[in-house]
Design a protein around this motif. Structure first.
Motif, short mmCIF file in Angstrom:
data_model
loop_
_atom_site.label_atom_id
_atom_site.label_comp_id
_atom_site.label_asym_id
_atom_site.label_seq_id
_atom_site.Cartn_x
_atom_site.Cartn_y
_atom_site.Cartn_z
N LEU A 64 48.23 40.13 34.62
CA LEU A 64 47.17 41.06 34.65
C LEU A 64 47.33 41.94 35.87
O LEU A 64 47.65 41.26 36.96
N LYS A 65 47.08 43.05 35.76
CA LYS A 65 47.33 43.93 37.12
C LYS A 65 45.99 44.80 37.01
O LYS A 65 45.38 45.14 35.87
N ALA A 66 45.85 45.42 38.30
CA ALA A 66 44.76 46.34 38.34
C ALA A 66 45.20 47.76 37.66
O ALA A 66 46.51 47.77 37.31
N ARG A 67 44.14 48.19 36.77
CA ARG A 67 44.52 49.37 36.16
C ARG A 67 44.74 50.55 36.90
O ARG A 67 44.45 50.58 38.12
N PRO A 68 45.57 51.49 36.35
CA PRO A 68 45.90 52.87 37.58
C PRO A 68 44.77 53.33 37.63
O PRO A 68 43.72 53.33 37.05
N GLY A 253 34.74 49.18 31.92
CA GLY A 253 36.29 48.62 31.78
C GLY A 253 36.26 47.34 32.65
O GLY A 253 35.47 46.80 32.78
N GLU A 256 37.38 44.72 38.71
CA GLU A 256 38.42 44.46 39.53
C GLU A 256 37.67 44.10 40.82
O GLU A 256 36.71 44.80 41.14
N ARG A 277 35.81 47.83 41.18
CA ARG A 277 35.58 48.80 40.00
C ARG A 277 35.40 47.91 38.64
O ARG A 277 35.27 46.68 38.82
N VAL A 331 40.93 40.29 38.86
CA VAL A 331 41.31 40.86 37.79
C VAL A 331 40.64 40.32 36.73
O VAL A 331 40.72 39.29 36.42
#
Ligand code: GDP
Ligand code: MG
Length: 370
Positions: A64-68, A253, A256, A277, A331
């Motif tokens: 899982l990554k932070a979204r752009p 969304g 984060e 976020r 995340v």
């Protein structure tokens, strides 16, 4: 082959030797030269690092990554600024935080009682909010900085009017500059007879702080954490700077944030998460480092359960399987299996790193013996 030289392995992997050697160093090989001989086993592990012949599923897509970043940030809703107070010891950081904490939104709603969760929010006229970080030693702040993350939007640099610029004042300045975070100077203890505001200003200017009085744009506010003098001005100045910075974030969304603190309380494992976020809610699945949580409940600094934590606020999160580390990125996962897969993937990556370091060590020992 049973054995392969570093230079041949570089060729096999299509890597330039100089770059390859420095990458090997990053993997834990010390003093490795291109003539060094690696066992096939070690070579295979190194090759894996370059994406060749994977014998374990790398599961890249399972992380899982932070979204752009949003394409048009100016269209996002404003969020409260996150503020860190820094300065030399005894210049009044704790006193200022305590004063601000008493005006905390939830403290006022709940009879002035707040518990320490590493952050608190203050509401001002017009419903605007400021979130103050209250992390002892700023350990989380520093560890997040090392990962290139700016957890704070601005720094309040506290300088005592009776002591002026001191080593830790300069240290704090260095951190703020490295983080490219704007500062507001709070000259504290102006109630004291020994206070010398002009001296502080000139000392700051000497140290490259471009303060307003000297034609720069760094705001300076005279305060007393003891009498409360100037504290409303300080809050106003923070809001003004926040407005200029135009601090915005998605409220929807996947959530984060960052782990500010992690402790065990009677209720179980608890971590304070600063939401950057999205909006976190009970029932959500989140991952931090190599641990995950199904959010059992969220609590504010008064210990009161809340339904949601929007961006720019800090919240106590209950429901961790293992304690996360302060400074870890949080995340949200779309569901439990995605959260577990990410943790599993990260654990494998971690273990593989350990194995490679161990083998590198054995390899070195062997080469020393030979
Ligand atoms: P910290 O080390 O930066 O957290 O500093 P503290 O908040 O612990 O303050 C150090 C000492 O300065 C304490 O004895 C405080 O009571 C005192 N102090 C802090 N702010 C003020 C102030 O505005 N006026 C006066 N007279 N004393 C202060
Ligand atoms: Mg203190």
């Amino acid at each position: 082959p049973e054995y392969i030289s570093v230079s041949n392995l570089a060729i096999a992997l299509g890597q330039k030797i100089d770059i390859f050697l420095s990458q090997l160093e990053e993997l834990g090989f010390e003093d490795v030269g291109k003539e060094n001989i690696l066992t096939g086993e070690t070579a295979a592990l190194v090759a894996q690092e370059y994406g060749f012949e994977p014998t374990v599923d790398t599961g890249e897509e399972e992380d899982l990554k932070a979204r752009p970043a949003a394409a048009d940030p100016s269209s996002l809703p404003l969020r409260p600024p996150v503020v860190t107070i820094m300065g030399h010891v005894d210049h009044g950081k704790t006193t200022l935080l305590d004063y601000l904490r008493k005006s905390s939104t939830v403290a006022q709603e709940h009879g002035g009682i707040t518990q320490h969760i590493g952050a608190f929010s203050v509401s001002l006229s017009g419903g605007k909010q400021i979130t103050f970080l209250d992390t002892p030693g700023h350990a989380a702040f520093l560890s997040m900085r090392q990962r290139g993350a700016n957890v704070t939007d601005m720094v309040i640099l506290v300088v005592a009017a009776d002591d002026s610029v001191m080593p830790q004042t300069l240290e704090a300045l260095k951190h703020a500059r490295a983080a490219k975070v704007p500062i507001i100077v709070a000259i504290n203890k102006v109630d004291r007879p020994e206070a010398n505001v002009d001296r502080v200003k000139s000392d700051l200017a000497t140290n490259g702080v471009e303060i307003e009085d000297y034609g720069g744009d760094v705001q300076v506010v005279c305060v007393s954490g003891k009498t409360g003098q100037g504290m409303a001005d300080l809050e106003e100045n923070i809001l003004l700077l926040a407005e200029m910075l135009d601090i915005r974030a998605e409220t929807d969304g996947m959530a984060e944030g960052w782990v500010l603190e992690s402790t065990i309380k009677p209720l179980g494992r608890v971590a304070t998460v600063l939401i950057k976020r999205g909006t976190l809610r009970p029932g959500d699945f989140i991952v931090a480092g190599r641990v995950h949580a199904k959010v059992r409940s969220l609590r504010n600094e008064a210990g009161v359960e809340i339904d949601e934590a929007p961006p720019g606020t800090a919240v106590e999160v209950l429901g961790w399987k293992e304690p996360p580390d302060a400074g870890d990125l949080v995340v949200q996962a779309p569901d439990e299996s995605k959260a577990k897969a990410a943790v599993h993937y990260r654990q494998e990556l971690h273990d593989r790193g350990e194995i490679i370091s161990q083998m590198a060590q054995q390899e070195q020992d062997r080469q020393k013996r030979d």
